[in-house]
Design an enzyme around this catalytic site. Sequence first.
Site, PDB file in Angstrom:
ATOM      1  CE  LYS A   1      35.244  38.048  26.390  1.00  0.00           C
ATOM      2  NZ  LYS A   1      34.428  38.017  27.622  1.00  0.00           N
TER       3      LYS A   1
ATOM      4  N   GLY B   1      36.356  32.729  35.072  1.00  0.00           N
ATOM      5  CA  GLY B   1      36.064  34.138  35.337  1.00  0.00           C
ATOM      6  C   GLY B   1      36.870  35.135  34.537  1.00  0.00           C
ATOM      7  CB  THR B   2      39.366  34.875  31.794  1.00  0.00           C
ATOM      8  OG1 THR B   2      38.577  33.973  31.010  1.00  0.00           O
ATOM      9  CG2 THR B   2      40.440  34.103  32.522  1.00  0.00           C
ATOM     10  N   GLY B   3      36.506  36.160  31.399  1.00  0.00           N
ATOM     11  CA  GLY B   3      35.663  37.065  30.623  1.00  0.00           C
ATOM     12  C   GLY B   3      34.988  38.114  31.483  1.00  0.00           C
ATOM     13  CB  CYS B   4      33.250  37.876  34.757  1.00  0.00           C
ATOM     14  SG  CYS B   4      32.099  36.548  34.405  1.00  0.00           S
TER      15      CYS B   4
ATOM     16  CB  THR C   1      40.981  30.002  32.283  1.00  0.00           C
ATOM     17  OG1 THR C   1      40.117  28.872  32.009  1.00  0.00           O
ATOM     18  CG2 THR C   1      42.405  29.635  31.891  1.00  0.00           C
TER      19      THR C   1
END
Length: 506
Positions: free
Chosen positions: A179, A216-219, A214
Amino acid sequence: MADVVWSIAGSDSGGGAGIQADIKAMQSFNVHACTVITALTAQNSLGVEALNAMSTDVIESQLQALIHDMPAKVIKIGMLVNVQQIQLVAEHLRHYKQTWSEPPVVVYDPVAIATSGDLLTEEDTVDALKTHLLPLVDVITPNTHETQLLTGVYLIGPSAVKEAAQKLQSFGAKAVVIKGGHWDFPKGYCVDFALSAEQEAYWLGNEAVVTPHTHGTGCSLSSVIAACLAKGYPLKDAFILGKAYINKGLNISRRYGEGIGPVAHTSFPEELQYFPQVIEAGSWLGDELELETPSEFNFSAGFASTGGELGLYAVVDTLDWVEKCLAAGVPTVQLRVKNAQSPTLEQDIETAITLGKKYQGRVFINDHWQLAIQHGAYGVHLGQEDLDKANLAAIQSAGLCLGVSTHGFYEMVRAHNYRPSYLAFGAIYPTTTKDMTGQIQGLEKLQHFVPLMRDTYPTVAIGGIDLTRAAQVADTGVGSVAVVRAITEADDYEAAISQLQVMING
C-alpha cells in the site's frame, strides 16, 4: 460453504480500525464477518493509550468455537501482539490448510505501525512472523512502513518496491500488495504495487485524497480484499475494488473526536471517479515508475462513437450467419473467424463489411484489425491480450469503433485507459464456444458493472446467454446482450431473434 470471513485482530475502542473496521468493510460486500480478538486497545482519535493482549487460552477458545460451526473461506489476520499469539495462529492455519476440504485463503495485514505512528506490536515478533506465519499467507498487505520493517528494504523508488515484494515472497507469502498511502511517489499521488503468486506485477494509482481522517484505511482495505476473495473474485479485482472503496471512504470521512477521524464505510463501489488508474507503460505515471515501454508502442485513447447502445449483438463465425442476422434486423453483428489461417479470411472480412453497409448494420471484426482498417469496417473488437499488440493509433486514425472485452473489474478499469467505443463484460455464464475457466462473472457482478460504466460507455453482456437467460440479463440495465448459440443453434433463428429483441428492448 457460505461467504464467511474470520478476522483475527485487535479491538479498537475508538471504533475506527481493527475488528470494528473489519466488520464494517466486510459487511459492505455482503459477507459474514466472524471475529477472534487478539488484543483490547484503549485508544481514541488522539492515539493509543494502552494495549491489552489476549491470552493464548482466550484466543484458542474463540478459534475452537468458530471451527465447529462457522468455518471460513478466507481468514484475515491483523494485529498479533506477541510471539505466542503468532505461533498459536500459525499452528491453527497450518492445520486448517492441511485438513479442511476447502482450505482457507489467508490475508495478512501486518499491523506493526498505526497511521498515527504508534508502535502496536513488540519488536521481537518480526522474526516469528517470518518463520511461522508468512509461509502460510496467501496475500500480505503491508504499508510502506511495515514493508520496510519486515524486509529491511528502504522504499526509495519503484525498483526497491519490487525488491521488497520479492523478499516478502521469499519469506513464504504467495502474493504481495504494498500500500502506497505513505509513499507519496510521485508527489501528490497514491500508488500501490501488487505482485501475484504467478509473478505478475502491476501498479494502481490515483491522486491522493487530501484529508486528515484516514484512521483504519489499512484494516479496511485488507478486509475488502478478504471479502472479495471469499466471493470468488480474483485478487486483481479484489485489490482494485478495495482501492475504490477506500477512495470513496476517504472522500467522505469525518472527525468524531478531537483527533484523526476514521475512513468512512459505504457500499460496493459503483462510481468510476473513485477507482484508481491501472498504470501502464507509456502513461506519465508509468514513466514515473520506470515501466518499460514496448518497442512498438501504439497507445491511443478516444475512439469513434457507436451513437448509443448496441442492442441485440450476434457473434457469428460465417458469412452466412452475418447476412442472416443482419437481414433479420439484428443491429450489431461480430464476425469472429476462429481459424486465423483460413485462405478466405480477407475475402470473408471484406464481404462481411459490405453486408454491414448493405443492411445498414454495425459489423465488428474480431481481432483482425489490419484487414478491418484496410476494408473500411465499422469497428474492431479486441480482447485484453490484443490491446498490447494492436496498433490502436491506426485504428483510431481510420475512424473505426473499438470494442473491448473485459473479464472483471481490473480489466474493465484497464480498458477505460483507452476510452473505447463500448465495453463488453463476461462471461456471464459458462459457455461452450470459448474456454472461460476462472472468468465466469455471473449476474451479481454484472449488476455492479452496469451502473459503474453505463454513463460512460455502451455496455455489452456476453457469454452463455440464451433465451432462458436473456430477460434477467437485460433486467440489469445492460445496453446490449451478445449471443452466439441462442441464434445459430435455434430451431427457428428468426423467431429466436424476435424474442431476444423483445427481451432486450422491452
